[in-house]
Motif scaffolding. Structure first.
Motif, PDB file in Angstrom:
ATOM      1  N   ASN A   1      46.713  36.687  36.429  1.00 48.49           N
ATOM      2  CA  ASN A   1      45.637  37.625  36.808  1.00 48.49           C
ATOM      3  C   ASN A   1      45.388  37.602  38.312  1.00 48.49           C
ATOM      4  N   GLU A   2      45.426  36.405  38.894  1.00 49.08           N
ATOM      5  CA  GLU A   2      45.210  36.295  40.339  1.00 49.08           C
ATOM      6  C   GLU A   2      46.316  37.030  41.093  1.00 49.08           C
ATOM      7  N   GLN A   3      47.573  36.863  40.631  1.00 45.48           N
ATOM      8  CA  GLN A   3      48.676  37.555  41.286  1.00 45.48           C
ATOM      9  C   GLN A   3      48.526  39.065  41.157  1.00 45.48           C
ATOM     10  N   ALA A   4      48.187  39.509  39.934  1.00 44.02           N
ATOM     11  CA  ALA A   4      47.998  40.952  39.728  1.00 44.02           C
ATOM     12  C   ALA A   4      46.855  41.481  40.579  1.00 44.02           C
ATOM     13  N   LYS A   5      45.775  40.688  40.635  1.00 47.16           N
ATOM     14  CA  LYS A   5      44.617  41.106  41.448  1.00 47.16           C
ATOM     15  C   LYS A   5      45.008  41.192  42.922  1.00 47.16           C
ATOM     16  N   THR A   6      45.743  40.178  43.411  1.00 47.49           N
ATOM     17  CA  THR A   6      46.149  40.155  44.813  1.00 47.49           C
ATOM     18  C   THR A   6      47.035  41.347  45.135  1.00 47.49           C
ATOM     19  N   LEU A   7      47.999  41.622  44.226  1.00 47.15           N
ATOM     20  CA  LEU A   7      48.900  42.754  44.450  1.00 47.15           C
ATOM     21  C   LEU A   7      48.133  44.073  44.437  1.00 47.15           C
ATOM     22  N   ALA A   8      47.198  44.204  43.464  1.00 43.69           N
ATOM     23  CA  ALA A   8      46.418  45.451  43.372  1.00 43.69           C
ATOM     24  C   ALA A   8      45.564  45.659  44.609  1.00 43.69           C
ATOM     25  N   VAL A   9      44.908  44.577  45.058  1.00 50.62           N
ATOM     26  CA  VAL A   9      44.053  44.680  46.254  1.00 50.62           C
ATOM     27  C   VAL A   9      44.884  45.008  47.480  1.00 50.62           C
ATOM     28  N   ALA A  10      46.047  44.315  47.619  1.00 56.91           N
ATOM     29  CA  ALA A  10      46.902  44.560  48.770  1.00 56.91           C
ATOM     30  C   ALA A  10      47.404  46.002  48.772  1.00 56.91           C
ATOM     31  N   SER A  11      47.821  46.481  47.580  1.00 62.52           N
ATOM     32  CA  SER A  11      48.305  47.859  47.485  1.00 62.52           C
ATOM     33  C   SER A  11      47.201  48.853  47.813  1.00 62.52           C
ATOM     34  N   ALA A  12      46.005  48.582  47.231  1.00 57.20           N
ATOM     35  CA  ALA A  12      44.878  49.499  47.476  1.00 57.20           C
ATOM     36  C   ALA A  12      44.494  49.513  48.946  1.00 57.20           C
ATOM     37  N   VAL A  13      44.455  48.315  49.564  1.00 51.30           N
ATOM     38  CA  VAL A  13      44.089  48.231  50.992  1.00 51.30           C
ATOM     39  C   VAL A  13      45.109  48.961  51.847  1.00 51.30           C
ATOM     40  N   SER A  14      46.415  48.774  51.521  1.00 50.40           N
ATOM     41  CA  SER A  14      47.470  49.442  52.287  1.00 50.40           C
ATOM     42  C   SER A  14      47.352  50.956  52.162  1.00 50.40           C
ATOM     43  N   GLU A  15      47.169  51.432  50.891  1.00 54.07           N
ATOM     44  CA  GLU A  15      47.024  52.868  50.689  1.00 54.07           C
ATOM     45  C   GLU A  15      45.790  53.404  51.402  1.00 54.07           C
ATOM     46  N   LYS A  16      44.716  52.600  51.315  1.00 50.04           N
ATOM     47  CA  LYS A  16      43.487  53.051  51.961  1.00 50.04           C
ATOM     48  C   LYS A  16      43.657  53.142  53.479  1.00 50.04           C
ATOM     49  N   LYS A  17      44.343  52.137  54.069  1.00 53.54           N
ATOM     50  CA  LYS A  17      44.570  52.161  55.515  1.00 53.54           C
ATOM     51  C   LYS A  17      45.380  53.394  55.901  1.00 53.54           C
TER      52      LYS A  17
END
Length: 429
Positions: free
Chosen positions: A112-128
Motif C-alpha cells: 500500500n505504501e508503494q502504491a500510495k507513493t507511486l500514485a502521489v508521485a504520478s499525481a504531483v508530476s501530472e499536476k506540475k
C-alpha cells in the motif's frame, strides 16, 4: 457365734465376730488380688490387642494415604504434562499464525505504501505539468488581453477624436443642444429624461440589442439604487458587458443648481453593489459647461470605468462600450474555461487529499488492530505463564505433602499426646 466349715476336712468350728471378720477380710483380699491380677492380665491383653489393632490401622491408613498421595501426584504430574504440552502446542500454533498474519500485514502495508507513493508521485508530476501548461496559457491570455485592451483604447480614442472633430464647433454644439432642448420641451411634455432614454433604447432593441437586458433598477435593499441596468450575454451565457445608468435633469428655473460631480460617488456605490462593470451618468446638468457639452467625458481618474454624457450620446455610448467589450469575449470564454479547469484541478487535489487521509486512517486503524492483537497475545502468554506457575506451585505443594507423609511415624503421632505415648511405651515393654 458364726460357724465355719473347713472345706478340706469338713470340721465345723465356731469363731467370734472379730475372727470371722478377719477371715472374711483375708478371703476377700486374696480373691480381690487374684481377681485384680486376672483383670490386669486381661486389660494388658486387651491393651496389647488394641495397640496392635491401632498400629495395624495406622499402618494401613498410612499406606492408603501414601498410595493415594502417590496416585494423586502421578495424576497431577500427568495432567500438568498434558496441559503443558497442549499449551505449548497451542502457543506454537498461535505464534505461527500470528507471525504469518504479521508478515501478511507487513507485506500489505508495504504494498500500500508503494502504491500510495507511486500514485502521489504520478499525481504531483501530472499536476506540475498541468500547472506549467496553465501558467503558459495564463501568460498568453494576459498578453492577448493587453493587446485587446490596447486595441480597445485605440478604438475608444479614435471615437473620441471622431466625436471631438464632429463637435469641435462650440457654437454649433450649443445651437444644436438648445434646439434639442427646445424640441424636448415641446415633444416630451410630461416625460422625464429616464423615459426619453428608455424610448430611445426600445426603438433599437429588436434590431441592435436582441440579447440585451435593459430594465429599471428596483432593488433598494442597500438604501439606494440606480435608474437603469444594462447587461448583455453571449449565446453560451457569458456576460461580457454590464452598465449602471443614472439620469439627472433639472428645470432651468431651479433655484439651487446641482453639479454632475455631486452624483458620481453614489453612482459608483450603486455600480459596485449591483456588480456592474461600467457606470454612466446621463446628465443635463451644468448646461453651460464646455467640458460636458463637448461629448463623452471620462471621469475614470476619480471613479473607475465611469463616464458622463449628454442624452444624445446615450445610444452611441452603449454601442461604444458594447463593441469594445465584444472583442474580449473570446478571452473571457478562455478565462471561464481556465477557471473551470482550475476547479477540476482543485477537485482532483481535494480527492487526492481525501484519498490520502482515508488511506492514512485505514493504515492507522490496521496498525491499532495489529497492536491490539499483539497486546492480546501478550496477555494470553502472560496468563498461560501464570497458569504454569500455579501448576508448578501445586506440584511443589504436593511434593511437600508427600514428604510430610513419608516422614510420618509413631513418634511424631504421639508427640504432645501422653496417653498414646504411654500406651506405645507399654507396648514396647
Amino acid at each position: 457365734m458364726p460357724e465355719i466349715k473347713c472345706p478340706k476336712c469338713g470340721e465345723v468350728f465356731t469363731v467370734d465376730e472379730s475372727g470371722y471378720a478377719a477371715i472374711i477380710n483375708q478371703v476377700r483380699n486374696d480373691e480381690f488380688h487374684k481377681e485384680l491380677h486376672e483383670r490386669e492380665v486381661q486389660l494388658k491383653k486387651e491393651k496389647e490387642s488394641e495397640l496392635s489393632l491401632i498400629q495395624t490401622r495406622a499402618q494401613m491408613e498410612q499406606e492408603k494415604s501414601t498410595q493415594a498421595l502417590k496416585q494423586e501426584i502421578e495424576r497431577l504430574k500427568a495432567e500438568i504434562m498434558t496441559v503443558t504440552k497442549d499449551k505449548d502446542i497451542e502457543k506454537e500454533r498461535s505464534l505461527s499464525t500470528l507471525n504469518q498474519e504479521i508478515e501478511r500485514l507487513k507485506a500489505q502495508v508495504q504494498s500500500n505504501e508503494q502504491a500510495k507513493t507511486l500514485a502521489v508521485a504520478s499525481a504531483v508530476s501530472e499536476k506540475k505539468d498541468e500547472l506549467v501548461e496553465k501558467d503558459k496559457q495564463i501568460l498568453l491570455l494576459e498578453n492577448q488581453l493587453k493587446e485587446a485592451e490596447k486595441d480597445r483604447l485605440l478604438q475608444e480614442q479614435n471615437l473620441k477624436d471622431k466625436y471631438a472633430f464632429q463637435l469641435k464647433e462650440k457654437d454649433d454644439l450649443i445651437a444644436y443642444y438648445k434646439d434639442l432642448k427646445t424640441k424636448m420641451s415641446t415633444k416630451m411634455v410630461g416625460e422625464t429624461l429616464e423615459q426619453h432614454c428608455e424610448i430611445e433604447f426600445n426603438r433599437l432593441r429588436a434590431t441592435a440589442f436582441q440579447n440585451a437586458y435593459f430594465e429599471k433598477d428596483n432593488d433598494a435593499r442597500s438604501g439606494s439604487k440606480g435608474d437603469y441596468i444594462y447587461r448583455e450575454n453571449t449565446p453560451d451565457g457569458i456576460n461580457f458587458i454590464s452598465i449602471m445608468f443614472e439620469m439627472k435633469n433639472e428645470m432651468d428655473t431651479t433655484a439651487t443648481k446641482h453639479k454632475n460631480e455631486d452624483f458620481l460617488k453614489e453612482l459608483d456605490k450603486d455600480r459596485n453593489e449591483k456588480n456592474c462593470e461600467y457606470a454612466v451618468l446621463v446628465s443635463m446638468l451644468e448646461a453651460d459647461s464646455e467640458l460636458y457639452n463637448t461629448g463623452i467625458v471620462d471621469v475614470s481618474h476619480k471613479y473607475p470605468k465611469m463616464y458622463v454624457i449628454r442624452p444624445q450620446f446615450f445610444i452611441p455610448m452603449i454601442t461604444l462600450l458594447r463593441n469594445a467589450a465584444a472583442n474580449t469575449i473570446q478571452y473571457q470564454r478562455k478565462l471561464v474555461e481556465y477557471h473551470n479547469q482550475n476547479i477540476d484541478v482543485t477537485n482532483f487535489e481535494n480527492k487526492l487529499l481525501d484519498f490520502q487521509e482515508k488511506f492514512g486512517n485505514n493504515v492507522r486503524l490496521a496498525k491499532e488492530k495489529f497492536d491490539k492483537a499483539i497486546e492480546e497475545i501478550d496477555k494470553t502468554i502472560d496468563h498461560l505463564q501464570k497458569t504454569k506457575e500455579a501448576l508448578q506451585s501445586s506440584e511443589k505443594n504436593l511434593r511437600l505433602a508427600n514428604d510430610k507423609a513419608q516422614d510420618l511415624n509413631v513418634k511424631r503421632l504421639t508427640r504432645n499426646n501422653p496417653t498414646m505415648a504411654q500406651k506405645f511405651a507399654e507396648l514396647k515393654k
